[in-house]
Design a protein around this motif. Structure first.
Motif, mmCIF file in Angstrom:
data_model
loop_
_atom_site.group_PDB
_atom_site.id
_atom_site.type_symbol
_atom_site.label_atom_id
_atom_site.label_comp_id
_atom_site.label_asym_id
_atom_site.label_seq_id
_atom_site.Cartn_x
_atom_site.Cartn_y
_atom_site.Cartn_z
ATOM 1 N N GLY A 65 23.860 12.199 -16.414
ATOM 2 C CA GLY A 65 24.740 11.155 -15.915
ATOM 3 C C GLY A 65 25.166 11.396 -14.480
ATOM 4 N N ILE A 66 24.956 10.392 -13.626
ATOM 5 C CA ILE A 66 25.496 10.398 -12.268
ATOM 6 C C ILE A 66 26.853 9.699 -12.410
ATOM 7 C CG2 ILE A 66 25.107 9.826 -9.847
ATOM 8 C CD1 ILE A 66 22.775 11.420 -11.134
ATOM 9 N N PHE A 74 26.821 10.528 -23.738
ATOM 10 C CA PHE A 74 28.277 10.559 -23.840
ATOM 11 C C PHE A 74 28.784 11.901 -24.360
ATOM 12 C CE2 PHE A 74 27.598 5.929 -23.708
ATOM 13 C CZ PHE A 74 28.318 5.698 -22.548
ATOM 14 N N ARG A 75 28.042 12.535 -25.242
ATOM 15 C CA ARG A 75 28.414 13.879 -25.709
ATOM 16 C C ARG A 75 28.343 14.864 -24.551
ATOM 17 N NH1 ARG A 75 25.267 17.793 -26.650
ATOM 18 N NH2 ARG A 75 23.439 16.521 -27.127
ATOM 19 N N GLY A 101 32.983 7.012 -20.038
ATOM 20 C CA GLY A 101 32.857 5.849 -19.178
ATOM 21 C C GLY A 101 31.834 4.853 -19.666
ATOM 22 N N GLU A 102 31.453 3.977 -18.761
ATOM 23 C CA GLU A 102 30.469 2.934 -19.032
ATOM 24 C C GLU A 102 29.167 3.312 -18.333
ATOM 25 O OE1 GLU A 102 32.455 -0.452 -17.420
ATOM 26 O OE2 GLU A 102 33.922 -0.502 -19.052
ATOM 27 N N SER A 103 28.063 3.224 -19.070
ATOM 28 C CA SER A 103 26.787 3.681 -18.515
ATOM 29 C C SER A 103 25.839 2.536 -18.203
ATOM 30 C CB SER A 103 26.103 4.649 -19.482
ATOM 31 O OG SER A 103 25.671 3.963 -20.642
ATOM 32 N N LEU A 150 16.021 11.263 -18.991
ATOM 33 C CA LEU A 150 16.604 9.954 -18.687
ATOM 34 C C LEU A 150 17.830 10.128 -17.791
ATOM 35 C CD1 LEU A 150 16.509 8.251 -22.205
ATOM 36 C CD2 LEU A 150 14.683 8.480 -20.514
ATOM 37 N N PHE A 151 18.019 9.175 -16.880
ATOM 38 C CA PHE A 151 19.157 9.214 -15.965
ATOM 39 C C PHE A 151 19.953 7.915 -16.055
ATOM 40 C CE2 PHE A 151 16.649 12.629 -14.493
ATOM 41 C CZ PHE A 151 17.533 13.512 -13.904
ATOM 42 N N TYR A 152 21.273 8.087 -16.016
ATOM 43 C CA TYR A 152 22.207 6.971 -16.127
ATOM 44 C C TYR A 152 23.246 7.050 -15.009
ATOM 45 C CZ TYR A 152 20.543 6.602 -20.955
ATOM 46 O OH TYR A 152 19.776 6.459 -22.082
ATOM 47 N N LYS A 153 23.700 5.891 -14.575
ATOM 48 C CA LYS A 153 24.891 5.808 -13.739
ATOM 49 C C LYS A 153 26.055 5.639 -14.703
ATOM 50 C CE LYS A 153 27.158 3.057 -10.178
ATOM 51 N NZ LYS A 153 26.988 1.964 -9.204
ATOM 52 N N VAL A 154 27.113 6.412 -14.505
ATOM 53 C CA VAL A 154 28.286 6.313 -15.367
ATOM 54 C C VAL A 154 29.506 6.014 -14.497
ATOM 55 C CG1 VAL A 154 29.784 7.501 -17.011
ATOM 56 C CG2 VAL A 154 27.312 7.947 -17.034
#
Length: 163
Positions: free
Chosen positions: A36-37, A72-73, A83-85, A114-118
């Motif tokens: 998560g970024i 989220f974990r 937060g919201e991803s 996998l990469f997500y913006k959070v």
């Protein structure tokens, strides 16, 4: 699709990494980790993992977890945030030309991170109960000076900033 590649040496293993910015997921059974970024008040969360230095929070997907559940974990365990991803894309981790690849090992010959913006909506007290020993919030322009990793980290950060 635009992609960027680099070669890394991880613990003596020659590995090719390729970044794919996309809204499509790769083969989920070959996803080895999520990252998560995390943004909060215009700053980026970085966590210091013991013996590994600073990086974005993330880690392995446990059996029975979806990638989002693992995300989220991990962001809670390492950064004590929620937060919201938004999914950004994936890195293909290719060991086809790794002479030390172990087909009986825990990683597939070709796997995915996998990469997500959070967007952080909750920031909890930092409890040091897991593998992270500290967290810091840095200006986006400072991230390359804190994280000592492959060049794709900066490309993924730019993708997160642009969304």
């Amino acid at each position: 699709m635009i992609n960027n590649s680099t070669h890394v040496n991880w613990d003596g293993h020659a590995i090719k990494l390729t970044w794919f910015p996309t809204d499509q997921y790769p083969s989920i059974e070959k996803v080895t980790s999520v990252h998560g970024i995390c943004f909060y008040e215009n700053k980026i969360l970085l966590v210091h993992i013991k013996d590994r230095g600073f990086n974005h929070p993330g880690g392995h997907v446990d059996q029975g977890e979806t990638p989002e559940q693992a995300l989220f974990r991990e962001i809670y365990e390492e950064g004590y945030v929620n937060g919201e991803s938004q999914y950004l894309g994936f890195i293909e981790v290719n060991q086809e030309h790794n002479p030390q690849y172990d087909p009986e090992g825990k990683y597939p010959r070709i796997g995915y991170q996998l990469f997500y913006k959070v967007n952080v909506t909750e920031c909890f007290p930092f409890a040091r109960e897991n593998e992270s020993i500290t967290r810091i919030w840095v200006e986006p322009s400072e991230v390359p000076f804190v994280i000592n990793d492959h060049k794709l980290v900066n490309i993924i950060l730019k993708e997160a900033l642009d969304r």
